[in-house]
Design an enzyme around this catalytic site. Structure first.
Site, PDB file in Angstrom:
ATOM      1  CG  ASN A 258      -0.149  -0.085   2.498  1.00 17.76           C
ATOM      2  OD1 ASN A 258       0.569   0.848   2.829  1.00 17.76           O
ATOM      3  ND2 ASN A 258      -0.257  -1.191   3.217  1.00 17.76           N
TER       4      ASN A 258
ATOM      5  CG  ASP B 213      -6.645  -5.271   6.453  1.00 19.98           C
ATOM      6  OD1 ASP B 213      -6.012  -5.190   7.524  1.00 19.98           O
ATOM      7  OD2 ASP B 213      -7.415  -4.381   6.049  1.00 19.98           O
TER       8      ASP B 213
ATOM      9  CE  LYS C 276       8.465 -11.381 -14.588  1.00 21.14           C
ATOM     10  NZ  LYS C 276       9.080 -10.870 -15.788  1.00 21.14           N
TER      11      LYS C 276
ATOM     12  N   PRO D 237      -2.622 -11.560  10.442  1.00 17.51           N
ATOM     13  CG  PRO D 237      -0.618 -11.829  11.591  1.00 17.51           C
ATOM     14  CD  PRO D 237      -1.261 -12.070  10.264  1.00 17.51           C
ATOM     15  CG  ASP D 238      -5.715  -6.089  13.873  1.00 14.90           C
ATOM     16  OD1 ASP D 238      -4.832  -5.460  14.493  1.00 14.90           O
ATOM     17  OD2 ASP D 238      -6.713  -5.532  13.374  1.00 14.90           O
ATOM     18  CB  ILE D 239       0.318  -6.402  14.449  1.00 16.84           C
ATOM     19  CG1 ILE D 239       0.756  -7.249  13.253  1.00 16.84           C
ATOM     20  CG2 ILE D 239       1.460  -6.225  15.449  1.00 16.84           C
ATOM     21  CD1 ILE D 239       1.746  -6.573  12.329  1.00 16.84           C
TER      22      ILE D 239
ATOM     23  CG  PHE E 260      -1.895   6.047  13.441  1.00 16.35           C
ATOM     24  CD1 PHE E 260      -1.204   5.852  14.625  1.00 16.35           C
ATOM     25  CD2 PHE E 260      -1.734   7.256  12.766  1.00 16.35           C
ATOM     26  CE1 PHE E 260      -0.369   6.832  15.137  1.00 16.35           C
ATOM     27  CE2 PHE E 260      -0.896   8.237  13.259  1.00 16.35           C
ATOM     28  CZ  PHE E 260      -0.215   8.039  14.442  1.00 16.35           C
TER      29      PHE E 260
ATOM     30  CE  LYS F 206     -10.325   1.091  11.075  1.00 14.49           C
ATOM     31  NZ  LYS F 206      -9.604   1.686   9.993  1.00 14.49           N
TER      32      LYS F 206
ATOM     33  CE  LYS G 181      -7.942  -2.800  14.504  1.00  8.97           C
ATOM     34  NZ  LYS G 181      -6.826  -2.762  13.555  1.00  8.97           N
TER      35      LYS G 181
HETATM   36  N1  CTP Z   1      -3.216  -2.878  12.268  1.00 10.35           N
HETATM   37  C1  CTP Z   1      -2.390  -3.910  12.662  1.00 10.35           C
HETATM   38  N2  CTP Z   1      -2.412  -5.104  12.007  1.00 10.35           N
HETATM   39  C2  CTP Z   1      -3.263  -5.291  10.972  1.00 10.35           C
HETATM   40  C3  CTP Z   1      -4.108  -4.253  10.554  1.00 10.35           C
HETATM   41  C4  CTP Z   1      -4.057  -3.047  11.222  1.00 10.35           C
HETATM   42  O1  CTP Z   1      -1.617  -3.733  13.602  1.00 10.35           O
HETATM   43  N3  CTP Z   1      -3.262  -6.473  10.359  1.00 10.35           N
HETATM   44  C5  CTP Z   1      -3.208  -1.609  13.013  1.00 10.35           C
HETATM   45  C6  CTP Z   1      -2.642  -0.422  12.238  1.00 10.35           C
HETATM   46  O2  CTP Z   1      -1.273  -0.271  12.476  1.00 10.35           O
HETATM   47  C7  CTP Z   1      -3.467   0.739  12.791  1.00 10.35           C
HETATM   48  C8  CTP Z   1      -4.787   0.128  13.140  1.00 10.35           C
HETATM   49  O3  CTP Z   1      -4.537  -1.272  13.296  1.00 10.35           O
HETATM   50  O4  CTP Z   1      -2.915   1.247  13.980  1.00 10.35           O
HETATM   51  C9  CTP Z   1      -5.882   0.350  12.163  1.00 10.35           C
HETATM   52  O5  CTP Z   1      -5.515  -0.094  10.930  1.00 10.35           O
HETATM   53  P1  CTP Z   1      -6.574  -0.140   9.742  1.00 10.35           P
HETATM   54  O6  CTP Z   1      -5.982  -0.841   8.594  1.00 10.35           O
HETATM   55  O7  CTP Z   1      -7.091   1.241   9.508  1.00 10.35           O
HETATM   56  O8  CTP Z   1      -7.677  -0.980  10.428  1.00 10.35           O
HETATM   57  P2  CTP Z   1      -8.389  -2.283  10.044  1.00 10.35           P
HETATM   58  O9  CTP Z   1      -8.737  -2.904  11.338  1.00 10.35           O
HETATM   59  O10 CTP Z   1      -7.583  -3.094   9.105  1.00 10.35           O
HETATM   60  O11 CTP Z   1      -9.693  -1.721   9.344  1.00 10.35           O
HETATM   61  P3  CTP Z   1     -10.047  -1.407   7.808  1.00 10.35           P
HETATM   62  O12 CTP Z   1      -8.869  -1.791   6.967  1.00 10.35           O
HETATM   63  O13 CTP Z   1     -11.235  -2.226   7.576  1.00 10.35           O
HETATM   64  O14 CTP Z   1     -10.350   0.068   7.782  1.00 10.35           O
END
Ligand code: CTP
Length: 400
Positions: free
Chosen positions: A210, A279, A289, A305-307, A323, A337, A341
């Site tokens: 991204n 995500d 390739k 994983p959502d860290i 953020f 959020k 979280k």
């Molecule tokens: N974050 C994380 N790990 C992930 C996704 C997000 O640690 N796999 C953290 C980001 O560093 C940020 C926060 O979660 O601090 C929000 O990230 P964002 O991508 O906006 O949130 P999502 O929960 O992924 O929601 P969406 O993409 O649906 O807006």
């Protein structure tokens, strides 16, 4: 940037080759809004003339102990009155020795002794002079006396040798001096951050990523160091220099970022997830390739994983900050959020305000509601966020 606006800095220049860097430092300080008074020793003037410093500061240079410009003829007393700091750069081995023993036989050493502001020194000398036990003793004594020692760095020396003793570069000295002058509400705290994008490999030359530049996360890491914290930064692939004093761990994918965070987490007081973590990742990474095939290609993706959520869900979770970069409905999405979280604080911004650029406009969402920070330079905004985190942590402590 006017980071030194309204501040007066007294710069002492002693007789080392690195005096040429002092001229550059003066230029940077003046550009950052500082008023600079230069006190030049006789040996310093052998390397860079007073005319150079006078031209760069727009002020006359102080050289003589009995300079008549001070009303009472006491430059050694008056020079540091009202100054933010006195920095000696370069500081030679001889000057450090004089300082450590309290000699006052010229203007600069007298100014140091009679000072009314903090003293910082940037040593510059040959590596053997630095390693010499007399110099080591003097440096240790100065530290014990509350003098801040900036550097020295490792590198090539004027004498042709390579080693410890090189004076820090002008930009590094500017950074260190600026950090020194910041309030220290995070002193004694350990902060772990993630920053930048992640890159999820599809094949040896392609991947999913991204457009995060990493600038906000790096600015926050720097602001945390300036506020006195010990900082570890887990960074996705970005082309940014590591802020001074930050321990940096480079990673590529979300899984690697999560692993690095888990490893670094024990003992941390604060976790700030600034990274734009992908995500999803490709279910399969091709060893070779992927060749052009028929008209369409379907990729199977697995959730990453959502860290941040995982860290915040731990029973021993540190103070967690997230953020939320949104394209619409900032307040609802950011607060959503924060609650989902289980975060103490979410920093929300609209992507059109911050992405990739050097400025940002953010709103802070915490249990007490929304707080709009003045928009500005990312480093300025980062300082505002850190001050808010420190206030919230202080409040939390008061409640326990
Ligand atoms: N974050 C994380 N790990 C992930 C996704 C997000 O640690 N796999 C953290 C980001 O560093 C940020 C926060 O979660 O601090 C929000 O990230 P964002 O991508 O906006 O949130 P999502 O929960 O992924 O929601 P969406 O993409 O649906 O807006």
């Amino acid at each position: 940037m006017n980071e030194f606006q309204g501040k007066r800095v007294v710069l002492g220049v002693t007789g080392g080759v690195a005096a040429y860097k002092a001229a550059e430092l003066v230029r940077l300080l003046v550009k950052a809004g500082a008023e600079v008074d230069v006190a030049l020793t006789a040996a310093g003037a052998q390397f860079v003339g007073a005319a150079t410093f006078q031209a760069l500061t727009g002020r006359r240079v102080w050289q003589a102990l009995w300079d008549e410009r001070m009303d009472n003829g006491m430059a050694h007393i008056g020079l540091t009155r009202g100054a933010a700091a006195l920095l000696v750069a370069p500081a030679t081995a001889d000057f450090l020795a004089k300082l450590a023993h309290g000699f006052a036989d010229d203007l600069l050493s007298t100014v140091c002794l009679a000072r009314d502001c903090p003293l910082l020194v940037a040593p510059a000398m040959n590596r053997q002079m630095l390693e010499n036990s007399a110099t080591q003793r003097n440096v240790a004594q100065l530290r014990a006396d509350g003098v801040s020692i900036l550097g020295p760095a490792h590198g090539e020396q004027a004498c042709g040798e390579v080693g410890e003793g090189r004076m820090l570069e002008a930009a590094e000295l500017l950074d260190d001096l600026h950090a020194f002058l910041q309030p220290k509400p995070m002193s004694g705290k350990r902060v772990l951050l993630t920053a930048g994008p992640t890159f999820e490999m599809l094949d040896p030359v392609r991947g999913l990523t991204n457009s995060s530049s990493g600038k906000m996360g790096f600015a926050l890491a720097r602001a945390c160091v300036e506020a006195g914290a010990e900082v570890t930064l887990v960074a996705g692939p970005v082309a940014l220099a590591t802020p001074r004093g930050v321990r940096r761990i480079d990673v590529q994918s979300a899984v690697q970022m999560g692993d690095a965070v888990t490893l670094a987490l024990p003992g941390q007081n604060v976790f700030i997830g600034v990274a734009a973590v992908a995500d999803y990742r490709p279910q399969k990474t091709s060893a070779h390739k992927i060749k052009k095939g028929p008209s369409s290609l379907t990729l199977q993706l697995d959730a990453n994983p959502d860290i941040l959520a995982e860290v915040a869900a731990r029973p021993d979770a540190p103070f967690c900050v997230g953020f939320a970069a949104e394209s619409q409905d900032l307040a609802a999405n950011a607060e959503g959020k924060r609650v989902a979280k289980k975060l103490a604080l979410v920093v929300g911004n609209l992507v059109q305000d911050g992405l990739g650029g050097d400025t940002n406009a953010v709103t802070l969402f915490d249990a007490a509601g929304a707080h709009v920070l003045p928009p500005g330079d990312k480093s300025e905004v980062a300082r505002g966020i850190v001050a808010h985190i420190a206030r919230l942590m202080e409040k939390q402590l008061g409640q326990h």
